[in-house]
Design an enzyme around this catalytic site. Sequence first.
Site, short mmCIF file in Angstrom:
data_model
loop_
_atom_site.label_atom_id
_atom_site.label_comp_id
_atom_site.label_asym_id
_atom_site.label_seq_id
_atom_site.Cartn_x
_atom_site.Cartn_y
_atom_site.Cartn_z
N LYS A 1 36.16 37.17 17.10
CA LYS A 1 36.91 38.39 17.42
C LYS A 1 38.32 38.31 16.84
CE LYS A 1 36.95 39.45 21.80
NZ LYS A 1 37.31 39.62 23.24
N THR B 1 43.02 47.02 25.48
CA THR B 1 41.59 46.76 25.33
C THR B 1 40.78 48.04 25.53
OG1 THR B 1 42.04 44.56 26.20
CG2 THR B 1 39.73 45.19 25.96
N LYS C 1 39.67 29.90 25.38
CA LYS C 1 39.47 30.62 26.63
C LYS C 1 39.62 29.65 27.79
CE LYS C 1 38.42 34.81 27.99
NZ LYS C 1 38.59 36.10 27.27
N ASN D 1 41.04 46.42 34.43
CA ASN D 1 41.99 46.73 33.36
C ASN D 1 41.33 47.44 32.18
OD1 ASN D 1 43.08 45.38 30.57
ND2 ASN D 1 44.71 46.18 31.87
N GLY E 1 45.47 37.31 29.95
CA GLY E 1 44.63 37.65 31.09
C GLY E 1 43.17 37.88 30.71
N ASP E 2 42.35 37.97 31.71
CA ASP E 2 40.94 38.37 31.60
C ASP E 2 40.54 38.77 33.02
OD1 ASP E 2 38.56 38.14 29.46
OD2 ASP E 2 37.74 37.50 31.37
P1 NDP Z 1 39.35 43.00 35.69
O1 NDP Z 1 39.34 41.84 36.60
O2 NDP Z 1 40.57 43.82 35.58
O3 NDP Z 1 38.16 44.00 36.05
C1 NDP Z 1 36.83 43.58 36.05
C2 NDP Z 1 35.99 44.70 36.63
O4 NDP Z 1 34.62 44.38 36.49
C3 NDP Z 1 36.24 44.92 38.11
O5 NDP Z 1 36.06 46.27 38.42
C4 NDP Z 1 35.16 44.06 38.78
O6 NDP Z 1 34.79 44.53 40.04
C5 NDP Z 1 34.03 44.21 37.77
N1 NDP Z 1 33.22 42.97 37.76
C6 NDP Z 1 33.62 41.75 37.37
N2 NDP Z 1 32.65 40.84 37.51
C7 NDP Z 1 31.63 41.52 38.02
C8 NDP Z 1 30.33 41.14 38.39
N3 NDP Z 1 29.89 39.87 38.28
N4 NDP Z 1 29.50 42.11 38.84
C9 NDP Z 1 29.95 43.39 38.95
N5 NDP Z 1 31.17 43.81 38.62
C10 NDP Z 1 31.99 42.89 38.16
O7 NDP Z 1 38.92 42.43 34.26
P2 NDP Z 1 39.10 43.10 32.83
O8 NDP Z 1 38.99 44.58 32.93
O9 NDP Z 1 40.29 42.50 32.19
O10 NDP Z 1 37.82 42.51 32.06
C11 NDP Z 1 36.57 43.20 32.00
C12 NDP Z 1 35.76 42.68 30.84
O11 NDP Z 1 36.46 42.91 29.61
C13 NDP Z 1 35.46 41.18 30.84
O12 NDP Z 1 34.21 40.96 30.25
C14 NDP Z 1 36.55 40.61 29.94
O13 NDP Z 1 36.16 39.37 29.39
C15 NDP Z 1 36.61 41.69 28.89
N6 NDP Z 1 37.83 41.77 28.10
C16 NDP Z 1 39.05 41.85 28.69
C17 NDP Z 1 40.18 41.96 27.91
C18 NDP Z 1 41.52 42.14 28.51
O14 NDP Z 1 42.48 42.30 27.74
N7 NDP Z 1 41.69 42.13 29.81
C19 NDP Z 1 40.11 41.92 26.44
C20 NDP Z 1 38.77 41.92 25.93
C21 NDP Z 1 37.69 41.82 26.74
P3 NDP Z 1 35.79 44.34 41.31
O15 NDP Z 1 36.86 45.37 41.13
O16 NDP Z 1 34.92 44.62 42.49
O17 NDP Z 1 36.28 42.94 41.24
O1 2IT Z 2 38.53 38.66 25.78
C1 2IT Z 2 39.67 38.89 25.32
O2 2IT Z 2 39.85 39.22 24.14
C2 2IT Z 2 40.82 38.83 26.24
N1 2IT Z 2 40.63 38.59 27.44
C3 2IT Z 2 42.21 39.01 25.72
C4 2IT Z 2 42.73 37.72 25.15
C5 2IT Z 2 44.18 37.73 24.72
O3 2IT Z 2 44.62 36.65 24.33
O4 2IT Z 2 44.84 38.76 24.76
#
Ligand code: NDP
Ligand code: 2IT
Length: 449
Positions: free
Chosen positions: A118, A214, A130, A245, A169-170
């Site tokens: 990525k 994202t 990670k 997020n 974050g993640d």
């Molecule tokens: P958050 O913690 O902000 O949100 C995650 C969301 O997904 C929440 O609503 C959570 O529910 C739900 N969730 C998480 N795990 C589960 C599960 N096992 N079953 C059902 N629902 C679930 O995380 P992000 O939005 O940052 O991340 C979401 C995805 O995006 C991940 O796969 C992450 O790796 C990916 N990502 C994130 C990036 C970033 O910049 N943050 C960048 C690129 C990819 P609840 O609210 O109930 O906890």
């Molecule tokens: O999965 C991802 O790309 C992220 N959680 C963001 C990683 C980052 O360094 O901004």
Amino acid sequence: MTEGLHPNLQPMFDAVLERNRGETEFHQAVYEVMLSLTPIAGQRDAYAQWSILKRICEPERQIIFRVPWVDDQGRVEINRGYRVEFNSALGPYKGGLRFHPSVNLSIIKFLGFEQTFKNSLTGMPIGGGKGGSDFDPKGRSDLEIMRFCQSFMTELYRHIGEYTDVPAGDIGVGGRELGYLFGQYKRITNRWESGVLTGKGLTWGGSQVRTEATGYGTVFFARDMLAEVGESFEDRRVVVSGAGNVAIYAVEKVHQLGGRVIAVSDSSGYVVDEAGIDLELLKDVKEVRRERLSAYAAQRTSARLVTDGSIWDVPCDVALPCATQNELPESGAKALLANGVRLVAEGANMPCTPEAIAIFQGARVLYAPGKASNAGGVATSALEMQQNASRDSWGFEETEAKLEEIMGEIHRTCVDTAEQYGSPGDYVVGANLAGYIKVADAMVAQGVI
Ligand code: NDP
Ligand code: 2IT
């Protein structure tokens, strides 16, 4: 999960299975990349041969550590911390931290592996890594979160740095956690090293648009895919899984582009809101109050909460899985297809299972893998690093324009690479091959290290 691999690659995949027993998510991520290497498996020995592929599948460094902390009742709690520094061919290790009870080595390795390709696709000088912990933030007080973050950083600090490894974050790690982590790093090192973490607050070295990046980036990418076939988001019904997020800012951008998001989910279920998701209410429930989606449904007459089904049963034109890995299995793909889905773009990392991807591709549904479509988050992290390095800060519009441009370039790279290797319209082949070749080239140039 070994069907379709080129005969030259099969033994390499078997060796990965043998060497990383039981790490099913990691196997899945490697399989998906190896499947896309078919066009070069017979031709470009330097890349497909064991020497590069073997090294690319082996993290440069894997750190596992104890995280002791004290809860509000005075009890000592123990969690496990991880940082997998996967590949530094293109730059310092870069990638998020995940706090979720499901976190284990397999999950962190799959995420670090994906991150490497990525980050390569973004065109920015960042390697892949990670980390995270099996800590569950749900139900914890602010003080417990702070104590956990401080303990986590007390070990992590010795492994990271502006020129070494730059976490962000993640899942479960957002602005609040990054604040506590940065504070502890600063305290231990006695350095204002803003480039050591990204996703920081705007008044202390953060970048505009990183919070939105994202979700916005995923939607920019999906918009470009639709434009490629002469279509747009206008009046499209969109389903976004997750309510964190990535999901929240995907909803925001879809609405800005004229589409209507009619469902979102969290770990307690999903809400269908035919009037269109009320973004301010969603932000208030999930970002401010940190509550469940039942609180959204309770405040909105057009919404209904479903706790015993699948969000993929909601009929839509566009599906954006933005929650977590393997959340969209074969059954979900079949349901989406039966309801006429046109496009699936991953905001999460590896949300679609290989079986689901095969269904989308077999039916010629436009499909984008996360390492391309969700790259906007880490790309904006790299923009944050640029601003930190030059002690500068840019405005919102300027930064968003850069994000939009980067997503356009990633899209173009995927389309052109897929075409060049005989798979026009295949974003999986395009993303994996383009990402892989760049990392492999750099590794060849840097010798056997
Ligand atoms: P958050 O913690 O902000 O949100 C995650 C969301 O997904 C929440 O609503 C959570 O529910 C739900 N969730 C998480 N795990 C589960 C599960 N096992 N079953 C059902 N629902 C679930 O995380 P992000 O939005 O940052 O991340 C979401 C995805 O995006 C991940 O796969 C992450 O790796 C990916 N990502 C994130 C990036 C970033 O910049 N943050 C960048 C690129 C990819 P609840 O609210 O109930 O906890
Ligand atoms: O999965 C991802 O790309 C992220 N959680 C963001 C990683 C980052 O360094 O901004």
